[in-house]
Design a protein around this motif. Structure first.
Motif, PDB file in Angstrom:
ATOM      1  N   MET A 184       0.649  -1.169   0.173  1.00  0.00           N
ATOM      2  CA  MET A 184       0.065   0.957  -0.031  1.00  0.00           C
ATOM      3  C   MET A 184       0.724   1.093   0.231  1.00  0.00           C
ATOM      4  SD  MET A 184      -2.765   0.814   2.822  1.00  0.00           S
ATOM      5  CE  MET A 184      -3.292   2.805   3.096  1.00  0.00           C
ATOM      6  N   TYR A 185       0.465   2.519  -0.361  1.00  0.00           N
ATOM      7  CA  TYR A 185       0.970   3.162  -0.570  1.00  0.00           C
ATOM      8  C   TYR A 185       0.867   4.059   0.729  1.00  0.00           C
ATOM      9  CZ  TYR A 185       3.109   7.662  -3.550  1.00  0.00           C
ATOM     10  OH  TYR A 185       3.208   8.557  -3.868  1.00  0.00           O
ATOM     11  N   ASP A 186       1.991   4.685   0.582  1.00  0.00           N
ATOM     12  CA  ASP A 186       2.471   5.381   2.458  1.00  0.00           C
ATOM     13  C   ASP A 186       1.723   6.797   2.522  1.00  0.00           C
ATOM     14  OD1 ASP A 186       3.718   6.166   4.974  1.00  0.00           O
ATOM     15  OD2 ASP A 186       5.249   6.352   3.940  1.00  0.00           O
ATOM     16  N   GLU A 217      -9.545   2.437   1.568  1.00  0.00           N
ATOM     17  CA  GLU A 217      -9.166   2.193   2.608  1.00  0.00           C
ATOM     18  C   GLU A 217      -7.010   3.119   2.555  1.00  0.00           C
ATOM     19  OE1 GLU A 217      -7.577  -0.936  -1.015  1.00  0.00           O
ATOM     20  OE2 GLU A 217      -9.547  -0.347  -0.087  1.00  0.00           O
ATOM     21  N   TYR A 218      -7.406   4.042   1.550  1.00  0.00           N
ATOM     22  CA  TYR A 218      -6.600   4.627   1.215  1.00  0.00           C
ATOM     23  C   TYR A 218      -6.925   6.359   2.116  1.00  0.00           C
ATOM     24  CZ  TYR A 218      -2.885   3.472  -2.041  1.00  0.00           C
ATOM     25  OH  TYR A 218      -2.126   2.104  -2.916  1.00  0.00           O
ATOM     26  N   ILE A 219      -8.558   6.305   1.841  1.00  0.00           N
ATOM     27  CA  ILE A 219      -9.126   7.320   2.338  1.00  0.00           C
ATOM     28  C   ILE A 219      -9.058   7.048   4.394  1.00  0.00           C
ATOM     29  CG2 ILE A 219     -11.408   8.924   2.697  1.00  0.00           C
ATOM     30  CD1 ILE A 219     -11.835   7.721   0.257  1.00  0.00           C
ATOM     31  N   GLU A 220      -9.043   5.262   4.356  1.00  0.00           N
ATOM     32  CA  GLU A 220      -9.301   5.001   5.522  1.00  0.00           C
ATOM     33  C   GLU A 220      -7.486   5.871   6.958  1.00  0.00           C
ATOM     34  OE1 GLU A 220     -10.806   1.092   5.419  1.00  0.00           O
ATOM     35  OE2 GLU A 220     -12.957   2.196   5.067  1.00  0.00           O
ATOM     36  N   GLN A 256     -20.890   6.425  -3.722  1.00  0.00           N
ATOM     37  CA  GLN A 256     -20.590   5.142  -3.251  1.00  0.00           C
ATOM     38  C   GLN A 256     -19.177   5.367  -1.495  1.00  0.00           C
ATOM     39  OE1 GLN A 256     -18.627   3.139  -6.196  1.00  0.00           O
ATOM     40  NE2 GLN A 256     -21.285   2.490  -7.309  1.00  0.00           N
ATOM     41  N   LYS A 257     -18.862   5.835  -1.799  1.00  0.00           N
ATOM     42  CA  LYS A 257     -18.160   6.294  -0.660  1.00  0.00           C
ATOM     43  C   LYS A 257     -18.588   7.178   0.846  1.00  0.00           C
ATOM     44  CE  LYS A 257     -13.819   6.601  -2.987  1.00  0.00           C
ATOM     45  NZ  LYS A 257     -12.657   7.770  -4.132  1.00  0.00           N
ATOM     46  N   VAL A 258     -19.830   7.928   0.229  1.00  0.00           N
ATOM     47  CA  VAL A 258     -20.789   8.340   1.564  1.00  0.00           C
ATOM     48  C   VAL A 258     -21.130   7.315   2.548  1.00  0.00           C
ATOM     49  CG1 VAL A 258     -22.249   9.765   2.606  1.00  0.00           C
ATOM     50  CG2 VAL A 258     -20.452  10.860   0.184  1.00  0.00           C
ATOM     51  N   GLU A 259     -21.402   6.271   1.687  1.00  0.00           N
ATOM     52  CA  GLU A 259     -22.604   5.044   2.043  1.00  0.00           C
ATOM     53  C   GLU A 259     -21.242   4.411   2.995  1.00  0.00           C
ATOM     54  OE1 GLU A 259     -24.335   3.046  -1.179  1.00  0.00           O
ATOM     55  OE2 GLU A 259     -25.773   4.709  -1.759  1.00  0.00           O
ATOM     56  N   THR A 260     -20.221   4.298   2.796  1.00  0.00           N
ATOM     57  CA  THR A 260     -19.146   2.802   2.611  1.00  0.00           C
ATOM     58  C   THR A 260     -18.144   4.105   4.186  1.00  0.00           C
ATOM     59  OG1 THR A 260     -18.181   2.928   1.351  1.00  0.00           O
ATOM     60  CG2 THR A 260     -19.875   1.736   1.872  1.00  0.00           C
ATOM     61  N   LEU A 261     -18.011   4.748   4.004  1.00  0.00           N
ATOM     62  CA  LEU A 261     -17.409   5.695   5.038  1.00  0.00           C
ATOM     63  C   LEU A 261     -17.606   5.851   6.661  1.00  0.00           C
ATOM     64  CD1 LEU A 261     -14.651   6.436   2.186  1.00  0.00           C
ATOM     65  CD2 LEU A 261     -14.146   5.340   3.854  1.00  0.00           C
ATOM     66  N   PRO A 262     -16.538   6.798   7.096  1.00  0.00           N
ATOM     67  CA  PRO A 262     -17.535   7.334   8.660  1.00  0.00           C
ATOM     68  C   PRO A 262     -17.924   8.694   8.088  1.00  0.00           C
ATOM     69  CG  PRO A 262     -14.852   6.953   8.477  1.00  0.00           C
ATOM     70  CD  PRO A 262     -15.819   6.914   6.885  1.00  0.00           C
ATOM     71  N   LYS A 263     -19.524   8.733   9.245  1.00  0.00           N
ATOM     72  CA  LYS A 263     -20.299   9.757   8.329  1.00  0.00           C
ATOM     73  C   LYS A 263     -19.856  11.134   8.716  1.00  0.00           C
ATOM     74  CE  LYS A 263     -22.815   6.719   7.071  1.00  0.00           C
ATOM     75  NZ  LYS A 263     -22.735   6.588   5.550  1.00  0.00           N
ATOM     76  N   ASP A 264     -19.046  11.121   9.531  1.00  0.00           N
ATOM     77  CA  ASP A 264     -18.424  13.387   9.995  1.00  0.00           C
ATOM     78  C   ASP A 264     -17.132  13.469   8.951  1.00  0.00           C
ATOM     79  OD1 ASP A 264     -16.324  11.112  10.430  1.00  0.00           O
ATOM     80  OD2 ASP A 264     -14.995  11.986  11.866  1.00  0.00           O
ATOM     81  N   ILE A 265     -17.086  12.250   8.151  1.00  0.00           N
ATOM     82  CA  ILE A 265     -16.038  13.134   6.930  1.00  0.00           C
ATOM     83  C   ILE A 265     -16.756  14.418   5.972  1.00  0.00           C
ATOM     84  CG2 ILE A 265     -15.259  12.898   4.500  1.00  0.00           C
ATOM     85  CD1 ILE A 265     -13.685   9.935   5.387  1.00  0.00           C
ATOM     86  N   THR A 320       0.167  13.770  -4.187  1.00  0.00           N
ATOM     87  CA  THR A 320       1.097  13.637  -2.916  1.00  0.00           C
ATOM     88  C   THR A 320       0.923  12.480  -2.375  1.00  0.00           C
ATOM     89  OG1 THR A 320       1.603  16.283  -3.783  1.00  0.00           O
ATOM     90  CG2 THR A 320       2.816  15.386  -2.043  1.00  0.00           C
ATOM     91  N   ILE A 321       0.049  12.876  -1.676  1.00  0.00           N
ATOM     92  CA  ILE A 321      -0.740  12.094  -0.305  1.00  0.00           C
ATOM     93  C   ILE A 321      -0.873  10.426  -0.656  1.00  0.00           C
ATOM     94  CG2 ILE A 321      -2.486  11.792   1.579  1.00  0.00           C
ATOM     95  CD1 ILE A 321      -2.985  15.047   0.955  1.00  0.00           C
ATOM     96  N   PHE A 322      -1.654  10.308  -2.139  1.00  0.00           N
ATOM     97  CA  PHE A 322      -2.235   9.131  -2.414  1.00  0.00           C
ATOM     98  C   PHE A 322      -1.710   8.286  -3.436  1.00  0.00           C
ATOM     99  CE2 PHE A 322      -6.164  11.270  -0.928  1.00  0.00           C
ATOM    100  CZ  PHE A 322      -6.116  10.634   0.757  1.00  0.00           C
ATOM    101  N   GLY A 323      -0.458   9.157  -4.309  1.00  0.00           N
ATOM    102  CA  GLY A 323      -0.508   8.335  -5.191  1.00  0.00           C
ATOM    103  C   GLY A 323      -0.956   8.200  -6.760  1.00  0.00           C
ATOM    104  N   PRO A 324      -0.413   7.807  -7.332  1.00  0.00           N
ATOM    105  CA  PRO A 324      -1.169   7.848  -8.255  1.00  0.00           C
ATOM    106  C   PRO A 324      -1.796   7.290  -8.673  1.00  0.00           C
ATOM    107  CG  PRO A 324       0.968   7.215  -9.253  1.00  0.00           C
ATOM    108  CD  PRO A 324       1.164   6.508  -7.888  1.00  0.00           C
ATOM    109  N   ARG A 325      -3.394   7.923  -9.379  1.00  0.00           N
ATOM    110  CA  ARG A 325      -4.833   7.473  -9.841  1.00  0.00           C
ATOM    111  C   ARG A 325      -5.107   6.285 -10.062  1.00  0.00           C
ATOM    112  NH1 ARG A 325      -6.508  12.855 -11.446  1.00  0.00           N
ATOM    113  NH2 ARG A 325      -6.288  14.593  -9.913  1.00  0.00           N
ATOM    114  N   VAL A 326      -5.970   5.163  -8.977  1.00  0.00           N
ATOM    115  CA  VAL A 326      -6.437   3.932  -9.642  1.00  0.00           C
ATOM    116  C   VAL A 326      -7.253   4.161 -10.478  1.00  0.00           C
ATOM    117  CG1 VAL A 326      -6.816   1.718  -8.927  1.00  0.00           C
ATOM    118  CG2 VAL A 326      -4.901   2.866  -8.096  1.00  0.00           C
ATOM    119  N   TYR A 327      -7.907   4.733 -12.495  1.00  0.00           N
ATOM    120  CA  TYR A 327      -8.685   4.194 -12.807  1.00  0.00           C
ATOM    121  C   TYR A 327      -9.685   3.069 -13.127  1.00  0.00           C
ATOM    122  CZ  TYR A 327      -6.921   9.368 -14.190  1.00  0.00           C
ATOM    123  OH  TYR A 327      -6.564  10.146 -13.946  1.00  0.00           O
TER     124      TYR A 327
END
Length: 223
Positions: A1-3, A31-34, A54-63, A216-223
């Motif tokens: 996983m990317y750092d 998992e990168y967002i988490e 999709q992300k709103v439904e599966t990730l923490p509600k205080d984002i 810079t944070i997440f690395g190259p995008r995964v399309y």
């Protein structure tokens, strides 16, 4: 996983007090967002309605979700129930639609007006004169379910630091002009959203209050 955690800490170490990070998570897995969330990051940026939903439904509600892509009016109703800020308002028509959908949700949605300053033809946004025209027209004053909180722009993607700085400075001068003319008593009109992975250090020097950083944070995008 990317750092993700290490990269996030590195970026945050360069941001002075008063400058906030919008971590651009589009095309990146949960998992990168988490991982960033576990470090305390709460504001993330997305640009596609279906991916965001999709992300709103599966990730923490205080984002706090920021919409940072070109937004079609027919998509507003899908994000209106939960979006924290829409950074890419480039027309009165879009502003009215956001107000309409926010009213249905009994919410007030924070927005930024997007400037078109960069020389690339592909960028969306209001030219300086179009920005002045939209505000001078005054129709926005009747909209009670949107709150204009500042300006957003993207600088040209070039190596010429002087050009990038001049574009940031123009955006800053427009912010000051609009603030003085229309929002002088509005504390919420305070956001200058400019600066991305390749130019955020310059953006901070040129008055940015909010930087939008993904690669810079997440690395190259995964399309």
């Amino acid at each position: 996983m990317y750092d993700v955690k290490g990269n996030l800490r590195e970026v945050l170490s360069h941001l002075p007090q008063g400058v906030r990070l919008v971590a651009i998570s589009k095309y990146h897995p949960n998992e990168y967002i988490e991982s960033a969330y576990a470090e305390g990051q709460r504001t993330f940026g997305e640009s596609h309605e279906q991916e965001l939903r999709q992300k709103v439904e599966t990730l923490p509600k205080d984002i706090r979700w920021h919409f940072i892509g070109h937004l079609q009016t027919n998509k507003v109703k899908y994000i209106a129930p939960y979006i924290t800020m829409i950074e890419t308002v480039d027309s009165l028509k879009l502003l009215k639609e956001i107000d309409k959908q926010a009213a249905k949700c009994e919410r007030v949605i924070d927005v930024l007006l997007e400037l078109h300053i960069a020389e690339e033809e592909t960028k969306y946004g209001l030219t300086p004169d179009a920005l002045r025209g939209l505000l001078a027209d005054g129709e926005w004053r009747a909209l009670n379910h949107v709150r204009i909180c500042g300006l957003m722009m993207m600088a040209s993607y070039v190596d010429d630091e002087n050009q990038i700085r001049s574009e940031f400075r123009l955006a800053h001068s427009l912010f000051d002009e609009v603030k003085a003319q229309y929002f002088v008593d509005c504390d919420y009109f305070c956001e200058r959203s400019w600066g991305m992975s390749h130019d955020y250090l310059l953006a901070v020097e040129e008055g940015s209050t909010m930087v939008r950083i993904g690669t810079t944070i997440f690395g190259p995008r995964v399309y």
